[in-house]
Write a protein that holds these residues in place. Structure first.
Motif, mmCIF file in Angstrom:
data_model
loop_
_atom_site.group_PDB
_atom_site.id
_atom_site.type_symbol
_atom_site.label_atom_id
_atom_site.label_comp_id
_atom_site.label_asym_id
_atom_site.label_seq_id
_atom_site.Cartn_x
_atom_site.Cartn_y
_atom_site.Cartn_z
ATOM 1 N N THR A 136 0.842 -1.197 0.000
ATOM 2 C CA THR A 136 0.000 0.000 0.000
ATOM 3 C C THR A 136 0.874 1.242 0.000
ATOM 4 O OG1 THR A 136 -0.120 0.049 2.412
ATOM 5 C CG2 THR A 136 -1.825 -1.210 1.236
ATOM 6 N N ARG A 137 0.298 2.352 -0.426
ATOM 7 C CA ARG A 137 1.082 3.581 -0.571
ATOM 8 C C ARG A 137 1.724 4.058 0.728
ATOM 9 N NH1 ARG A 137 -1.061 8.334 -4.343
ATOM 10 N NH2 ARG A 137 -0.692 6.611 -5.782
ATOM 11 N N PRO A 138 1.013 4.026 1.886
ATOM 12 C CA PRO A 138 1.673 4.478 3.117
ATOM 13 C C PRO A 138 2.933 3.684 3.441
ATOM 14 C CG PRO A 138 -0.699 4.360 3.448
ATOM 15 C CD PRO A 138 -0.420 3.728 2.113
ATOM 16 N N PHE A 139 2.906 2.372 3.207
ATOM 17 C CA PHE A 139 4.079 1.550 3.503
ATOM 18 C C PHE A 139 5.169 1.756 2.454
ATOM 19 C CE2 PHE A 139 1.158 -0.584 6.322
ATOM 20 C CZ PHE A 139 1.970 -0.986 7.377
ATOM 21 N N GLU A 140 4.753 1.908 1.210
ATOM 22 C CA GLU A 140 5.751 2.132 0.160
ATOM 23 C C GLU A 140 6.474 3.456 0.375
ATOM 24 O OE1 GLU A 140 8.234 1.788 -2.960
ATOM 25 O OE2 GLU A 140 6.991 0.239 -2.045
ATOM 26 N N TYR A 141 5.744 4.477 0.748
ATOM 27 C CA TYR A 141 6.332 5.780 1.037
ATOM 28 C C TYR A 141 7.289 5.679 2.214
ATOM 29 C CZ TYR A 141 6.361 10.894 1.773
ATOM 30 O OH TYR A 141 6.734 12.214 1.921
ATOM 31 N N LEU A 142 6.905 4.897 3.210
ATOM 32 C CA LEU A 142 7.749 4.710 4.395
ATOM 33 C C LEU A 142 9.049 3.997 4.032
ATOM 34 C CD1 LEU A 142 7.832 5.039 7.502
ATOM 35 C CD2 LEU A 142 6.730 2.798 7.667
ATOM 36 N N ARG A 143 8.948 2.945 3.229
ATOM 37 C CA ARG A 143 10.165 2.221 2.805
ATOM 38 C C ARG A 143 11.068 3.123 1.982
ATOM 39 N NH1 ARG A 143 6.609 -2.237 2.216
ATOM 40 N NH2 ARG A 143 6.127 -1.567 0.100
ATOM 41 N N LEU A 144 10.476 3.850 1.048
ATOM 42 C CA LEU A 144 11.271 4.700 0.159
ATOM 43 C C LEU A 144 12.017 5.780 0.935
ATOM 44 C CD1 LEU A 144 12.109 5.546 -2.678
ATOM 45 C CD2 LEU A 144 9.976 6.862 -2.835
ATOM 46 N N THR A 145 11.333 6.411 1.891
ATOM 47 C CA THR A 145 11.977 7.461 2.667
ATOM 48 C C THR A 145 13.062 6.891 3.574
ATOM 49 O OG1 THR A 145 9.815 8.561 2.687
ATOM 50 C CG2 THR A 145 11.520 9.495 4.079
ATOM 51 N N SER A 146 12.840 5.694 4.112
ATOM 52 C CA SER A 146 13.861 5.038 4.930
ATOM 53 C C SER A 146 15.086 4.695 4.086
ATOM 54 C CB SER A 146 13.289 3.768 5.568
ATOM 55 O OG SER A 146 12.199 4.063 6.402
ATOM 56 N N LEU A 147 14.849 4.199 2.889
ATOM 57 C CA LEU A 147 15.955 3.908 1.981
ATOM 58 C C LEU A 147 16.723 5.184 1.638
ATOM 59 C CD1 LEU A 147 14.200 1.422 -0.453
ATOM 60 C CD2 LEU A 147 16.139 0.873 1.025
ATOM 61 N N GLY A 148 16.011 6.302 1.579
ATOM 62 C CA GLY A 148 16.671 7.571 1.294
ATOM 63 C C GLY A 148 17.694 7.943 2.359
ATOM 64 N N VAL A 149 17.406 7.590 3.610
ATOM 65 C CA VAL A 149 18.360 7.861 4.693
ATOM 66 C C VAL A 149 19.619 7.023 4.498
ATOM 67 C CG1 VAL A 149 18.736 7.822 7.185
ATOM 68 C CG2 VAL A 149 16.474 8.425 6.275
ATOM 69 N N ILE A 150 19.439 5.724 4.209
ATOM 70 C CA ILE A 150 20.598 4.851 3.977
ATOM 71 C C ILE A 150 21.341 5.286 2.722
ATOM 72 C CG2 ILE A 150 21.368 2.471 3.758
ATOM 73 C CD1 ILE A 150 19.931 3.111 6.384
ATOM 74 N N GLY A 151 20.590 5.665 1.692
ATOM 75 C CA GLY A 151 21.220 6.141 0.464
ATOM 76 C C GLY A 151 22.076 7.367 0.696
ATOM 77 N N ALA A 152 21.630 8.246 1.592
ATOM 78 C CA ALA A 152 22.416 9.441 1.919
ATOM 79 C C ALA A 152 23.733 9.058 2.582
ATOM 80 C CB ALA A 152 21.607 10.359 2.834
ATOM 81 N N LEU A 153 23.719 7.994 3.374
ATOM 82 C CA LEU A 153 24.946 7.540 4.040
ATOM 83 C C LEU A 153 25.961 7.012 3.033
ATOM 84 C CD1 LEU A 153 23.556 5.651 7.166
ATOM 85 C CD2 LEU A 153 24.895 7.763 7.187
ATOM 86 N N SER A 185 11.558 2.485 -5.286
ATOM 87 C CA SER A 185 12.176 1.829 -4.127
ATOM 88 C C SER A 185 13.221 0.814 -4.577
ATOM 89 C CB SER A 185 11.107 1.137 -3.272
ATOM 90 O OG SER A 185 10.332 2.078 -2.572
ATOM 91 N N LYS A 186 12.904 0.048 -5.606
ATOM 92 C CA LYS A 186 13.876 -0.904 -6.147
ATOM 93 C C LYS A 186 15.140 -0.187 -6.601
ATOM 94 C CE LYS A 186 10.686 -4.472 -7.877
ATOM 95 N NZ LYS A 186 10.190 -5.152 -9.092
ATOM 96 N N THR A 187 14.957 0.969 -7.229
ATOM 97 C CA THR A 187 16.106 1.717 -7.737
ATOM 98 C C THR A 187 17.008 2.186 -6.604
ATOM 99 O OG1 THR A 187 14.801 2.465 -9.650
ATOM 100 C CG2 THR A 187 16.801 3.696 -9.125
ATOM 101 N N VAL A 188 16.414 2.738 -5.534
ATOM 102 C CA VAL A 188 17.212 3.217 -4.411
ATOM 103 C C VAL A 188 17.888 2.054 -3.697
ATOM 104 C CG1 VAL A 188 17.193 4.512 -2.256
ATOM 105 C CG2 VAL A 188 15.698 5.214 -4.130
ATOM 106 N N ALA A 189 17.166 0.950 -3.495
ATOM 107 C CA ALA A 189 17.745 -0.225 -2.825
ATOM 108 C C ALA A 189 18.892 -0.797 -3.645
ATOM 109 C CB ALA A 189 16.671 -1.286 -2.603
ATOM 110 N N THR A 190 18.737 -0.841 -4.971
ATOM 111 C CA THR A 190 19.807 -1.350 -5.838
ATOM 112 C C THR A 190 21.000 -0.410 -5.826
ATOM 113 O OG1 THR A 190 18.088 -2.309 -7.262
ATOM 114 C CG2 THR A 190 20.328 -2.240 -8.137
#
Length: 311
Positions: A136-153, A185-190
């Motif tokens: 669902t969108r709320p969870f997808e948004y949550l995952r994407l934003t969390s990945l953004g924090v790791i991506g920044a690192l 999300s796949k793109t950021v995780a990859t």
């Protein structure tokens, strides 16, 4: 005892009167940071700071060193753990915690606070969000934003960051998102996996055991197959870069002889990569490396696999 940085004072006497208008504007971020520790004002402060974080210089040190602010952000994060399973996260709750995550991304990005952020093991608070499976969108948004924090690192090359992440479950969590997340999300995780692989420590870690290598290879292969039906240049670019980096390891390169997807060897993605010369060159080099696995003395010469570059 070492001199510790003092908490920022967020209670200066604000100037008044028309002559102080400029000074009052400069105090806006400080005032919003102060409001983060006031429960009744926190939601609005989160929204305003997350929207304007690019405009506020030194917001990250201000967030980190001000009293109670990071604790308030973590409180926002842990407060939604109970709605992760069963998945009952609402859009409003997702937006609010994502605003808090955006501020943590600001802290993770800043050179003055990045090490402090890691030393406090704050990324671990985000892992429950990456472990969710609801689409669902709320969870997808949550995952994407969390990945953004790791991506920044990982955006800044730093072996200390890679060592920290490898001591956690970040690889399996990224692989999970690469399998079931949205395209973004796949793109950021990859991208995160790619940056880990590009570090020598990360490459050695993933290639140290067959289980780790094949776990990564299986997910990359699954994504390649899905992209044949729904192409995405930006995602394919990161996938090919991951494969190319794996081919730098001799044992992994030899294994890729058997598990590199056929669709990367034939003309499946020629049209998709028509305008992306960099990724086309990566793919040419990848195919060359795999074709010559076991003979590490060979190097790619101009003219190899020209049909791919010109197709």
């Amino acid at each position: 005892m070492a001199n510790l940085p003092q908490p920022l004072s967020l209670n200066p006497p604000f100037p008044s009167g028309p002559a102080a208008t400029k000074d009052r504007k400069l105090s806006i971020p400080e005032q919003l940071v102060l409001e983060l520790i006031i429960p009744e004002q926190r939601e609005n402060a989160l929204l305003e700071l997350s929207k304007k974080r690019e405009l506020f210089q030194d917001l990250a040190p201000m967030l980190w060193h001000s009293f109670g602010t990071i604790a308030a952000l973590l409180q926002e994060i842990v407060s939604i753990y109970p709605v992760l399973s069963p998945p009952t996260l609402t859009p409003a709750a997702s937006n609010r915690v994502c605003n808090a995550l955006a501020l943590l991304q600001c802290v993770a990005s800043h050179p003055e606070t990045r090490t402090l952020f890691l030393s406090a093991h704050i990324p671990l608070y985000l892992y429950p969000f990456l472990n969710t499976t609801s689409k669902t969108r709320p969870f997808e948004y949550l995952r994407l934003t969390s990945l953004g924090v790791i991506g920044a690192l990982v955006k800044v090359d730093d072996t200390d960051v890679i060592n920290f992440l490898l001591s956690t479950e970040i690889i399996p969590l990224c692989l999970r998102t690469m399998e079931m997340g949205s395209e973004l999300s796949k793109t950021v995780a990859t991208f995160i996996v790619q940056k880990i692989l590009l570090d020598d420590v990360g490459l050695a870690y993933i290639c140290a055991t067959a289980e780790r290598f094949y776990a990564v290879g299986r997910v990359l292969g699954t994504m390649v197959a899905s992209l044949a039906e729904q192409p995405s240049v930006r995602l394919l670019k990161h996938i090919i870069r991951c494969y190319l980096r794996l081919s730098d390891n001799q044992r992994a390169c030899e294994a890729l002889k058997n598990c590199l997807p056929t669709m990367l060897r034939d003309t499946t993605f020629h049209a998709v990569l028509r305008d992306d010369q960099t990724t086309k060159r990566w793919l040419v080099q990848l195919i060359h490396n795999v074709s010559n696995a076991g003979n590490r003395l060979q190097t790619l010469q101009p003219g190899h696999l020209d049909p791919l570059l010109t197709g």
